[in-house]
Design a protein around this motif. Sequence first.
Motif, PDB file in Angstrom:
ATOM      1  N   ILE A  84      65.544  -2.097 -16.394  1.00  0.00           N
ATOM      2  CA  ILE A  84      64.160  -2.443 -16.699  1.00  0.00           C
ATOM      3  C   ILE A  84      63.683  -3.473 -15.681  1.00  0.00           C
ATOM      4  O   ILE A  84      64.340  -4.504 -15.466  1.00  0.00           O
ATOM      5  N   TYR A  85      62.535  -3.192 -15.085  1.00  0.00           N
ATOM      6  CA  TYR A  85      61.895  -4.115 -14.145  1.00  0.00           C
ATOM      7  C   TYR A  85      60.456  -4.364 -14.589  1.00  0.00           C
ATOM      8  O   TYR A  85      59.899  -3.612 -15.404  1.00  0.00           O
ATOM      9  N   ALA A  86      59.856  -5.406 -14.016  1.00  0.00           N
ATOM     10  CA  ALA A  86      58.467  -5.733 -14.339  1.00  0.00           C
ATOM     11  C   ALA A  86      57.791  -6.351 -13.124  1.00  0.00           C
ATOM     12  O   ALA A  86      58.447  -6.910 -12.233  1.00  0.00           O
ATOM     13  N   GLN A  87      56.470  -6.280 -13.099  1.00  0.00           N
ATOM     14  CA  GLN A  87      55.672  -6.883 -12.037  1.00  0.00           C
ATOM     15  C   GLN A  87      54.362  -7.416 -12.612  1.00  0.00           C
ATOM     16  O   GLN A  87      53.792  -6.808 -13.530  1.00  0.00           O
ATOM     17  N   ARG A  88      53.933  -8.539 -12.073  1.00  0.00           N
ATOM     18  CA  ARG A  88      52.614  -9.072 -12.426  1.00  0.00           C
ATOM     19  C   ARG A  88      51.670  -8.820 -11.261  1.00  0.00           C
ATOM     20  O   ARG A  88      51.997  -9.110 -10.107  1.00  0.00           O
ATOM     21  N   ILE A  89      50.490  -8.270 -11.580  1.00  0.00           N
ATOM     22  CA  ILE A  89      49.472  -7.985 -10.587  1.00  0.00           C
ATOM     23  C   ILE A  89      48.256  -8.852 -10.884  1.00  0.00           C
ATOM     24  O   ILE A  89      47.755  -8.870 -12.012  1.00  0.00           O
ATOM     25  N   THR A  90      47.796  -9.600  -9.879  1.00  0.00           N
ATOM     26  CA  THR A  90      46.617 -10.429 -10.080  1.00  0.00           C
ATOM     27  C   THR A  90      45.375  -9.565 -10.153  1.00  0.00           C
ATOM     28  O   THR A  90      45.392  -8.371  -9.808  1.00  0.00           O
ATOM     29  N   LYS A  91      44.261 -10.154 -10.556  1.00  0.00           N
ATOM     30  CA  LYS A  91      43.007  -9.410 -10.649  1.00  0.00           C
ATOM     31  C   LYS A  91      42.555  -8.874  -9.296  1.00  0.00           C
ATOM     32  O   LYS A  91      41.758  -7.931  -9.222  1.00  0.00           O
ATOM     33  N   ASP A  92      43.076  -9.458  -8.206  1.00  0.00           N
ATOM     34  CA  ASP A  92      42.734  -9.006  -6.858  1.00  0.00           C
ATOM     35  C   ASP A  92      43.685  -7.925  -6.348  1.00  0.00           C
ATOM     36  O   ASP A  92      43.579  -7.494  -5.194  1.00  0.00           O
ATOM     37  N   GLY A  93      44.627  -7.517  -7.189  1.00  0.00           N
ATOM     38  CA  GLY A  93      45.525  -6.446  -6.799  1.00  0.00           C
ATOM     39  C   GLY A  93      46.717  -6.894  -5.984  1.00  0.00           C
ATOM     40  O   GLY A  93      47.317  -6.089  -5.259  1.00  0.00           O
ATOM     41  N   LYS A  94      47.102  -8.145  -6.104  1.00  0.00           N
ATOM     42  CA  LYS A  94      48.249  -8.662  -5.365  1.00  0.00           C
ATOM     43  C   LYS A  94      49.453  -8.826  -6.284  1.00  0.00           C
ATOM     44  O   LYS A  94      49.319  -9.295  -7.417  1.00  0.00           O
ATOM     45  N   ALA A  95      50.624  -8.446  -5.782  1.00  0.00           N
ATOM     46  CA  ALA A  95      51.852  -8.607  -6.558  1.00  0.00           C
ATOM     47  C   ALA A  95      52.230 -10.086  -6.606  1.00  0.00           C
ATOM     48  O   ALA A  95      52.334 -10.745  -5.567  1.00  0.00           O
ATOM     49  N   ALA A  96      52.420 -10.612  -7.819  1.00  0.00           N
ATOM     50  CA  ALA A  96      52.735 -12.034  -7.981  1.00  0.00           C
ATOM     51  C   ALA A  96      54.234 -12.295  -7.996  1.00  0.00           C
ATOM     52  O   ALA A  96      54.655 -13.444  -7.808  1.00  0.00           O
ATOM     53  N   TRP A  97      55.042 -11.264  -8.224  1.00  0.00           N
ATOM     54  CA  TRP A  97      56.488 -11.445  -8.298  1.00  0.00           C
ATOM     55  C   TRP A  97      57.166 -10.742  -7.121  1.00  0.00           C
ATOM     56  O   TRP A  97      56.498 -10.379  -6.150  1.00  0.00           O
ATOM     57  N   ALA A  98      58.458 -10.571  -7.197  1.00  0.00           N
ATOM     58  CA  ALA A  98      59.214  -9.990  -6.092  1.00  0.00           C
ATOM     59  C   ALA A  98      58.729  -8.581  -5.770  1.00  0.00           C
ATOM     60  O   ALA A  98      58.252  -7.848  -6.640  1.00  0.00           O
ATOM     61  N   ARG A  99      58.842  -8.199  -4.494  1.00  0.00           N
ATOM     62  CA  ARG A  99      58.471  -6.860  -4.087  1.00  0.00           C
ATOM     63  C   ARG A  99      59.273  -5.837  -4.895  1.00  0.00           C
ATOM     64  O   ARG A  99      60.470  -5.980  -5.074  1.00  0.00           O
ATOM     65  N   ASN A 100      58.583  -4.855  -5.420  1.00  0.00           N
ATOM     66  CA  ASN A 100      59.168  -3.812  -6.269  1.00  0.00           C
ATOM     67  C   ASN A 100      59.616  -4.317  -7.631  1.00  0.00           C
ATOM     68  O   ASN A 100      60.299  -3.614  -8.372  1.00  0.00           O
ATOM     69  N   GLY A 101      59.204  -5.540  -7.973  1.00  0.00           N
ATOM     70  CA  GLY A 101      59.378  -5.991  -9.344  1.00  0.00           C
ATOM     71  C   GLY A 101      60.491  -6.972  -9.589  1.00  0.00           C
ATOM     72  O   GLY A 101      61.448  -7.077  -8.818  1.00  0.00           O
ATOM     73  N   ALA A 102      60.357  -7.731 -10.667  1.00  0.00           N
ATOM     74  CA  ALA A 102      61.366  -8.693 -11.107  1.00  0.00           C
ATOM     75  C   ALA A 102      62.301  -8.018 -12.098  1.00  0.00           C
ATOM     76  O   ALA A 102      61.866  -7.241 -12.964  1.00  0.00           O
ATOM     77  N   LEU A 103      63.572  -8.309 -11.981  1.00  0.00           N
ATOM     78  CA  LEU A 103      64.560  -7.713 -12.877  1.00  0.00           C
ATOM     79  C   LEU A 103      64.392  -8.253 -14.292  1.00  0.00           C
ATOM     80  O   LEU A 103      64.339  -9.464 -14.512  1.00  0.00           O
ATOM     81  N   VAL A 104      64.327  -7.347 -15.253  1.00  0.00           N
ATOM     82  CA  VAL A 104      64.287  -7.707 -16.672  1.00  0.00           C
ATOM     83  C   VAL A 104      65.665  -7.534 -17.294  1.00  0.00           C
ATOM     84  O   VAL A 104      66.169  -8.420 -17.985  1.00  0.00           O
ATOM     85  N   ALA A 105      66.309  -6.401 -17.034  1.00  0.00           N
ATOM     86  CA  ALA A 105      67.639  -6.144 -17.597  1.00  0.00           C
ATOM     87  C   ALA A 105      68.366  -5.122 -16.749  1.00  0.00           C
ATOM     88  O   ALA A 105      67.820  -4.060 -16.424  1.00  0.00           O
ATOM     89  N   SER A 106      69.623  -5.443 -16.383  1.00  0.00           N
ATOM     90  CA  SER A 106      70.496  -4.508 -15.676  1.00  0.00           C
ATOM     91  C   SER A 106      71.903  -4.719 -16.202  1.00  0.00           C
ATOM     92  O   SER A 106      72.642  -5.578 -15.736  1.00  0.00           O
ATOM     93  N   MET A 107      72.252  -3.925 -17.196  1.00  0.00           N
ATOM     94  CA  MET A 107      73.545  -4.041 -17.849  1.00  0.00           C
ATOM     95  C   MET A 107      74.296  -2.713 -17.715  1.00  0.00           C
ATOM     96  O   MET A 107      73.725  -1.705 -17.295  1.00  0.00           O
ATOM     97  N   PRO A 108      75.574  -2.681 -18.062  1.00  0.00           N
ATOM     98  CA  PRO A 108      76.313  -1.419 -17.993  1.00  0.00           C
ATOM     99  C   PRO A 108      75.583  -0.301 -18.729  1.00  0.00           C
ATOM    100  O   PRO A 108      74.952  -0.533 -19.772  1.00  0.00           O
ATOM    101  N   SER A 109      75.678   0.893 -18.208  1.00  0.00           N
ATOM    102  CA  SER A 109      74.966   2.048 -18.727  1.00  0.00           C
ATOM    103  C   SER A 109      73.466   1.809 -18.585  1.00  0.00           C
ATOM    104  O   SER A 109      73.026   1.005 -17.771  1.00  0.00           O
ATOM    105  N   SER A 110      72.657   2.475 -19.398  1.00  0.00           N
ATOM    106  CA  SER A 110      71.214   2.474 -19.155  1.00  0.00           C
ATOM    107  C   SER A 110      70.434   1.632 -20.151  1.00  0.00           C
ATOM    108  O   SER A 110      70.816   1.487 -21.321  1.00  0.00           O
TER     109      SER A 110
END
Length: 644
Positions: free
Chosen positions: A183-209
């Motif tokens: 699971i990843y996430a991204q915040r987009i400002t009202k001007d259309g700019k990515a506020a977090w890491a390119r291609n999204g901030a990691l939310v969860a990466s655990m064994p399996s899906s």
Amino acid sequence: MNIRRAYSSLMVLIVVANMGLLTPPAIAVFAPLWQINGIFVASNKPHEPQLVSDGAGGAIIVWYGSDLDSDIYAQRVDAEGTLLWRDEGQIICSAPNNQIAPSIISDGEGGAITVWTDFRSGTDNDVYAQRMNSEGKVLWRANGIPIATGSGDQVMPVIASDGSGGAIVAWQDERGEDGDSDIYAQRITKDGKAAWARNGALVASMPSSQTEPVLTTDGAGGAIIAWQDMRAGEDINIYAQRIGADGKQKWPPGGVAVCTAKGNQGQPAITSEPSREAVISWTDGRGVDEDIYAQKVDLTGNIKWTPDGVAVCTALGNQLLPRIVSNDSGGAVIGWVDTRGTTAASGYAQQAYMQRIDADGRAVWEANGIFVNATVLRESSVHVQRVGRQSLVYWVDQRNGLENIDIYAQLVNDEGKRLWKADGEAVVSAPRGQAQPTAVATGAKSAIFVWLDGRSGVGAVYAQKAEDARFKDVTTLHWAYEYISFLADRDIIEGYPNNLFYPDRSMTRAEFVKIIILAIGKGAPSASSSHFADVADGFWAKGYIERAKELGIVAGYPDGTFRPNNSISRQEIAKIVILAGGFTPETDFRADFPDATEDLWSWPYVLEAANQNIITAYPDGAFRPTNTATRAEASKMVAGTIEE
């Protein structure tokens, strides 16, 4: 409504009734505001329409269209049901290959932000987004801005407001080498700019899906995200994580365990209540059948209710596909699909049930939920939307056969009472079937529905606006709605047994006299002999007419008659209201009514009623004293006398 404080000691409460027979207080009714069975929106082979309020009583609708190389389209419909953008919708994205599964939120400025799954690369699915203003103009890069375009597929994007005109998007991501989903996430400002890491901030990466993310705002520029989690191996569980406005995880890495009970837990749904704590519901397999459970998580990641969740419904059969909304008091209202009615004799039954959970996780309504409807289409969902302080539930309905499935709805108050017809109201019941409904609140008592419609033989998007009304014929579009609603909300006026008010009907003198006597609370009907030759002892309003005569509110005609079945005039109502309210008729005040002069018998009463702002002129300045008063006009006059 600006209700004038007319006097301090007496409040005139006038009830508008039918032939003296006071019906029970009108129940709420489903009142369509646009044409019956909805308005046409688009027919470009649409799929999965979604919508959001435009903040002005209308909505912005988004969908993907065509079978090959599908694109993203949008349309705005105003409060009156007029389409405001180009025919067949504004093109939001027409990049190569398929764009599908859009989600949408308001941008807080009359426009919207939409996010979708995009296959323009021809190799992997990615996530793109676009913002449009209230006129349908796209505000970001043509065909959308990339949210996530990493290796592997990024799919199932969901979206929530960041509270600052932008958005937070979460999705299921397969960029890892093991092929599992994270699971990843991204915040987009009202001007259309990515506020977090390119291609999204990691939310969860655990064994399996980790799959099927859902999210809600945390009220501080971030979000709380829940998902299905397979880290335990054989069982699927529910986990959650909070991502702050800075894109950082606020809870332990991997998230907090919402439920790790035995068996599989899936189909999560999420909402946030006023303190921004998240309430999460899911389908739960710890028992013999599938059940519905729920849990609350606060902003620091603490589990608030029973570990592994509180039981919402553990009835016989399966309970599936929960949908959840906040009930504005720290808890939630949950709706689901229920098969408890299945029997060997009657066969498979898919029903709609609901439950309200309070702030402490206790069920408020009857155990295992309240029954809503028994004709929900198999393998479809029950949807819930908050409208004011009530919960709107709607579903695809098969009561008219599988060839003519329809959309039905029900309104439930916070006491668990169904407010509309017992088996629901038809949002649309047109030929050839309707499906994929969704709805959004557009006010404290109104909502707009959108759905896929097959009536023309090809797929189309249709929409309908409806409101929770006291009377089917007095909606927000009626000029006297404000006055009639003001009185109805205080149980001052009532309608007819068929839930109609008949605002344009005239009232008889007998009806109005009974009304005024009941309203001012001057005791029981008089048992004295009739003063009027045309009011016999057996006449239904005789006692009220006699009581009004004793109080000096009415006098009758010089010939000794009362003419009870004659329609009452506007000047007669003016006199009765002034006398019943204890006002003293005055002639010092000047009213600019060209047709109400000093030679009019009701002149002092009309003047005083105008002085007290109880009566007003027609648009041409005339009062029309001899015109019969309609029920709507009477309501306006009455509302002007009430001390609030």
